[in-house]
Design a protein around this motif. Structure first.
Motif, PDB file in Angstrom:
ATOM      1  N   LYS A 275       0.806  -1.214   0.000  1.00 35.82           N
ATOM      2  CA  LYS A 275       0.000   0.000   0.000  1.00 35.82           C
ATOM      3  C   LYS A 275       0.843   1.271   0.000  1.00 35.82           C
ATOM      4  CE  LYS A 275      -3.756  -2.203   2.623  1.00 35.82           C
ATOM      5  NZ  LYS A 275      -4.566  -2.157   3.877  1.00 35.82           N
ATOM      6  N   LYS A 276       2.014   1.199   0.632  1.00 37.17           N
ATOM      7  CA  LYS A 276       2.801   2.407   0.870  1.00 37.17           C
ATOM      8  C   LYS A 276       3.946   2.626  -0.121  1.00 37.17           C
ATOM      9  CE  LYS A 276       1.127   4.329   4.699  1.00 37.17           C
ATOM     10  NZ  LYS A 276       0.735   5.754   4.760  1.00 37.17           N
ATOM     11  N   VAL A 277       4.428   1.565  -0.745  1.00 36.09           N
ATOM     12  CA  VAL A 277       5.602   1.669  -1.614  1.00 36.09           C
ATOM     13  C   VAL A 277       5.169   1.757  -3.072  1.00 36.09           C
ATOM     14  CG1 VAL A 277       7.734   0.532  -2.379  1.00 36.09           C
ATOM     15  CG2 VAL A 277       7.055   0.441   0.030  1.00 36.09           C
ATOM     16  N   ASP A 278       5.767   2.679  -3.800  1.00 38.96           N
ATOM     17  CA  ASP A 278       5.495   2.781  -5.235  1.00 38.96           C
ATOM     18  C   ASP A 278       6.182   1.621  -5.963  1.00 38.96           C
ATOM     19  OD1 ASP A 278       6.146   3.779  -8.105  1.00 38.96           O
ATOM     20  OD2 ASP A 278       4.658   5.220  -7.367  1.00 38.96           O
ATOM     21  N   LYS A 279       5.526   1.089  -6.974  1.00 33.84           N
ATOM     22  CA  LYS A 279       6.083  -0.066  -7.688  1.00 33.84           C
ATOM     23  C   LYS A 279       7.439   0.262  -8.323  1.00 33.84           C
ATOM     24  CE  LYS A 279       3.451   0.799 -11.950  1.00 33.84           C
ATOM     25  NZ  LYS A 279       2.453   0.217 -12.888  1.00 33.84           N
ATOM     26  N   MET A 280       7.679   1.552  -8.631  1.00 36.32           N
ATOM     27  CA  MET A 280       8.950   1.942  -9.213  1.00 36.32           C
ATOM     28  C   MET A 280      10.105   1.838  -8.212  1.00 36.32           C
ATOM     29  SD  MET A 280       8.054   2.581 -12.255  1.00 36.32           S
ATOM     30  CE  MET A 280       9.542   3.333 -12.904  1.00 36.32           C
ATOM     31  N   ASP A 281       9.769   1.751  -6.906  1.00 39.70           N
ATOM     32  CA  ASP A 281      10.799   1.679  -5.860  1.00 39.70           C
ATOM     33  C   ASP A 281      11.064   0.262  -5.377  1.00 39.70           C
ATOM     34  OD1 ASP A 281      11.312   4.433  -5.785  1.00 39.70           O
ATOM     35  OD2 ASP A 281       9.630   4.795  -4.428  1.00 39.70           O
ATOM     36  N   VAL A 282      10.355  -0.701  -5.940  1.00 39.86           N
ATOM     37  CA  VAL A 282      10.506  -2.083  -5.468  1.00 39.86           C
ATOM     38  C   VAL A 282      11.942  -2.579  -5.650  1.00 39.86           C
ATOM     39  CG1 VAL A 282       9.865  -4.488  -5.942  1.00 39.86           C
ATOM     40  CG2 VAL A 282       8.093  -2.729  -5.731  1.00 39.86           C
ATOM     41  N   GLN A 283      12.570  -2.229  -6.779  1.00 38.80           N
ATOM     42  CA  GLN A 283      13.939  -2.681  -7.023  1.00 38.80           C
ATOM     43  C   GLN A 283      14.896  -2.182  -5.944  1.00 38.80           C
ATOM     44  OE1 GLN A 283      15.140  -4.820  -9.213  1.00 38.80           O
ATOM     45  NE2 GLN A 283      13.118  -5.192 -10.097  1.00 38.80           N
ATOM     46  N   LYS A 284      14.673  -0.950  -5.452  1.00 41.08           N
ATOM     47  CA  LYS A 284      15.525  -0.412  -4.389  1.00 41.08           C
ATOM     48  C   LYS A 284      15.353  -1.223  -3.108  1.00 41.08           C
ATOM     49  CE  LYS A 284      15.356   4.332  -6.172  1.00 41.08           C
ATOM     50  NZ  LYS A 284      14.927   5.730  -5.903  1.00 41.08           N
ATOM     51  N   VAL A 285      14.108  -1.622  -2.829  1.00 41.79           N
ATOM     52  CA  VAL A 285      13.846  -2.427  -1.623  1.00 41.79           C
ATOM     53  C   VAL A 285      14.513  -3.786  -1.746  1.00 41.79           C
ATOM     54  CG1 VAL A 285      12.061  -3.482  -0.199  1.00 41.79           C
ATOM     55  CG2 VAL A 285      11.668  -1.229  -1.221  1.00 41.79           C
ATOM     56  N   ILE A 286      14.375  -4.391  -2.923  1.00 38.34           N
ATOM     57  CA  ILE A 286      14.936  -5.733  -3.128  1.00 38.34           C
ATOM     58  C   ILE A 286      16.455  -5.721  -2.993  1.00 38.34           C
ATOM     59  CG2 ILE A 286      15.269  -7.557  -4.859  1.00 38.34           C
ATOM     60  CD1 ILE A 286      12.459  -6.864  -5.899  1.00 38.34           C
ATOM     61  N   ARG A 287      17.095  -4.653  -3.516  1.00 38.76           N
ATOM     62  CA  ARG A 287      18.555  -4.566  -3.407  1.00 38.76           C
ATOM     63  C   ARG A 287      19.011  -4.354  -1.972  1.00 38.76           C
ATOM     64  NH1 ARG A 287      18.101  -1.652  -8.420  1.00 38.76           N
ATOM     65  NH2 ARG A 287      18.067   0.333  -7.296  1.00 38.76           N
ATOM     66  N   ALA A 288      18.138  -3.782  -1.138  1.00 40.22           N
ATOM     67  CA  ALA A 288      18.525  -3.465   0.243  1.00 40.22           C
ATOM     68  C   ALA A 288      18.421  -4.664   1.182  1.00 40.22           C
ATOM     69  CB  ALA A 288      17.670  -2.323   0.783  1.00 40.22           C
ATOM     70  N   VAL A 289      17.630  -5.674   0.823  1.00 40.34           N
ATOM     71  CA  VAL A 289      17.428  -6.827   1.708  1.00 40.34           C
ATOM     72  C   VAL A 289      18.159  -8.040   1.145  1.00 40.34           C
ATOM     73  CG1 VAL A 289      15.193  -5.928   2.430  1.00 40.34           C
ATOM     74  CG2 VAL A 289      15.304  -7.560   0.557  1.00 40.34           C
ATOM     75  N   THR A 290      18.384  -9.010   2.010  1.00 40.86           N
ATOM     76  CA  THR A 290      19.072 -10.223   1.563  1.00 40.86           C
ATOM     77  C   THR A 290      18.061 -11.163   0.892  1.00 40.86           C
ATOM     78  OG1 THR A 290      18.680 -11.428   3.635  1.00 40.86           O
ATOM     79  CG2 THR A 290      20.657 -10.031   3.505  1.00 40.86           C
ATOM     80  N   PRO A 291      18.494 -11.954  -0.088  1.00 44.03           N
ATOM     81  CA  PRO A 291      17.588 -12.922  -0.724  1.00 44.03           C
ATOM     82  C   PRO A 291      16.990 -13.903   0.287  1.00 44.03           C
ATOM     83  CG  PRO A 291      19.583 -12.641  -2.022  1.00 44.03           C
ATOM     84  CD  PRO A 291      19.815 -11.923  -0.732  1.00 44.03           C
ATOM     85  N   GLN A 292      17.775 -14.241   1.318  1.00 40.01           N
ATOM     86  CA  GLN A 292      17.287 -15.179   2.326  1.00 40.01           C
ATOM     87  C   GLN A 292      16.091 -14.605   3.087  1.00 40.01           C
ATOM     88  OE1 GLN A 292      20.244 -16.391   5.151  1.00 40.01           O
ATOM     89  NE2 GLN A 292      18.831 -17.660   6.343  1.00 40.01           N
ATOM     90  N   ASP A 293      16.195 -13.321   3.507  1.00 44.49           N
ATOM     91  CA  ASP A 293      15.067 -12.699   4.216  1.00 44.49           C
ATOM     92  C   ASP A 293      13.847 -12.592   3.311  1.00 44.49           C
ATOM     93  OD1 ASP A 293      16.237 -12.311   6.718  1.00 44.49           O
ATOM     94  OD2 ASP A 293      17.192 -10.446   6.091  1.00 44.49           O
ATOM     95  N   LEU A 294      14.077 -12.256   2.039  1.00 46.85           N
ATOM     96  CA  LEU A 294      12.969 -12.111   1.102  1.00 46.85           C
ATOM     97  C   LEU A 294      12.288 -13.458   0.863  1.00 46.85           C
ATOM     98  CD1 LEU A 294      11.575  -9.936  -0.516  1.00 46.85           C
ATOM     99  CD2 LEU A 294      13.170 -10.348  -2.393  1.00 46.85           C
ATOM    100  N   THR A 295      13.081 -14.501   0.672  1.00 51.56           N
ATOM    101  CA  THR A 295      12.523 -15.850   0.467  1.00 51.56           C
ATOM    102  C   THR A 295      11.752 -16.300   1.689  1.00 51.56           C
ATOM    103  OG1 THR A 295      14.375 -16.422  -0.983  1.00 51.56           O
ATOM    104  CG2 THR A 295      13.090 -18.235  -0.075  1.00 51.56           C
ATOM    105  N   THR A 296      12.319 -16.074   2.883  1.00 51.41           N
ATOM    106  CA  THR A 296      11.667 -16.467   4.128  1.00 51.41           C
ATOM    107  C   THR A 296      10.352 -15.735   4.314  1.00 51.41           C
ATOM    108  OG1 THR A 296      13.824 -16.878   5.151  1.00 51.41           O
ATOM    109  CG2 THR A 296      11.936 -16.630   6.630  1.00 51.41           C
TER     110      THR A 296
END
Length: 370
Positions: A275-296
């Protein structure tokens, strides 16, 4: 040569702070001659300022205290002609004093505090400002312009409509627009209409209003926290497990609904990312977190809103990466609650850091509804 100072003129060019105050100014100076020793410090200051102005120098005389501006202008009005010998003598004396300057300190307590801001404690800084008084710091409107829009809106609501209209008129347009946005509609309408009545307000009145408002700001007691109680508790609950967060919020609802609502505004969870994040900023979020946290997090998401956030993230990354994350999340199977909540908290924490650093901007409530 006497060393006291008649005028200290802050400017981009030469500093006039070294002009000597030799004697009281002579009323009505005719054409002067015979060097500079018979001139007062004020007369020499007038000569140097006139010389610099003739050469096209930018001298911010308006930054001088008003009484010094008056003295300088009156002195220039009393003088007539200065011969070349006297002009050269004054210029040489001034240049000589500049050559002898080894270190320049800020002008007065105001300049010292500006130089020390951020280097001394906030409490000490505020105390010195209060003790010195608002007038020590030049234009009081400069102090008011540094306040955020919400603070200015609170001041406007506490003052008369006429005073608020003057304050609105003295702000830069961007800050004024934000202040209006922070005001209730009826109040904003009254203030904007009152601006039409400010055409005949004198500069002296505007100055007095600014001084009074700035004095109120300086008189406010120091507070220990930069954030509101709701923001502080909201940040704490953001990092808490969902069960404890809901338990606390439910209890707050029973004790104080208004405070609970304020806390809820500051709570940020994994479910709110979509709800709060613009879809254009998703790549920035993904680069900031680890793949393990995202997968979990994707594997742990079971609530409808959490799943919506996972799908939002997956939909706004490359197809290959999304497919890999789905596959890895499926292989994890059922994720323990503590592990899943920790992954949620880590992603939210990294997101808040991106917001704090200005890398991304969250959507406003109005943008969420669109």
């Amino acid at each position: 040569m006497e060393q006291s100072t008649a005028l200290a003129l802050p400017m981009g060019g030469p500093d006039l702070g070294g002009l000597p105050d030799l004697a009281p100014a002579s009323p009505g100076l005719p054409a002067t001659s015979g060097g500079s020793t018979q001139l007062s410090g004020k007369a020499k200051a007038a000569i140097v300022v006139r010389l610099l102005l003739n050469d096209g120098a930018e001298i911010p005389l308006e930054s001088l205290p008003e009484d010094l501006q008056l003295e300088l202008t009156k002195q220039m009005g009393e003088m007539r002609l200065v011969d070349r010998q006297t002009l050269n003598a004054v210029a040489e004396e001034f240049a000589s004093q500049l050559d002898n300057v080894g270190l320049s300190f800020p002008d007065g307590l105001a300049g010292a505090l500006n130089a020390m801001e951020g280097k001394i404690s906030r409490h000490t800084y505020s105390r010195l400002r209060r003790e010195a008084g608002v007038r020590q710091f030049g234009d009081p409107w400069d102090r008011l312009r540094k306040l955020d829009a919400e603070e200015l809106a609170k001041i406007a609501m506490a003052e008369s409509t006429e005073v608020a209209a003057v304050m609105l008129s003295k702000l830069d347009t961007g800050k004024a627009a934000l202040m209006l946005q922070s005001l209730p509609g009826p109040v904003a309408r009254r203030i904007t209409y009152a601006v039409s009545q400010t055409g005949s307000v004198s500069p002296d009145t505007v100055d007095k209003i600014g001084t009074a408002l700035a004095a109120q700001v300086e008189a406010r007691p120091d507070i220990a926290f930069d954030e509101t109680p709701g923001q502080r508790l909201g940040s704490i609950l953001t990092q808490s497990q969902s069960e404890k967060r809901e338990e606390v919020l439910t209890a707050l609802d029973e004790e104080d609904e208004e405070f609970a609502a304020d806390v809820r505004k500051s709570v940020f969870t994994y479910a709110l990312i979509a709800k709060k994040v613009d879809k254009m900023d998703v790549q920035k979020v993904i680069r900031a977190v680890t793949p393990q946290d995202l997968t979990t997090a994707i594997a742990y998401a079971t609530d409808e809103e959490d799943i919506a956030t996972s799908e939002f993230l997956l939909a706004n990354m490359s197809g290959r990466m999304a497919a890999n994350l789905r596959e890895e999340a499926g292989q994890l199977g059922k994720v323990k609650k503590a592990t899943g909540e920790a992954a949620f908290a880590m992603i939210v924490s990294m997101l808040r850091e991106l917001v704090t650093n200005g890398d991304i901007e969250l959507k406003s409530d109005e943008e969420e509804e669109e």
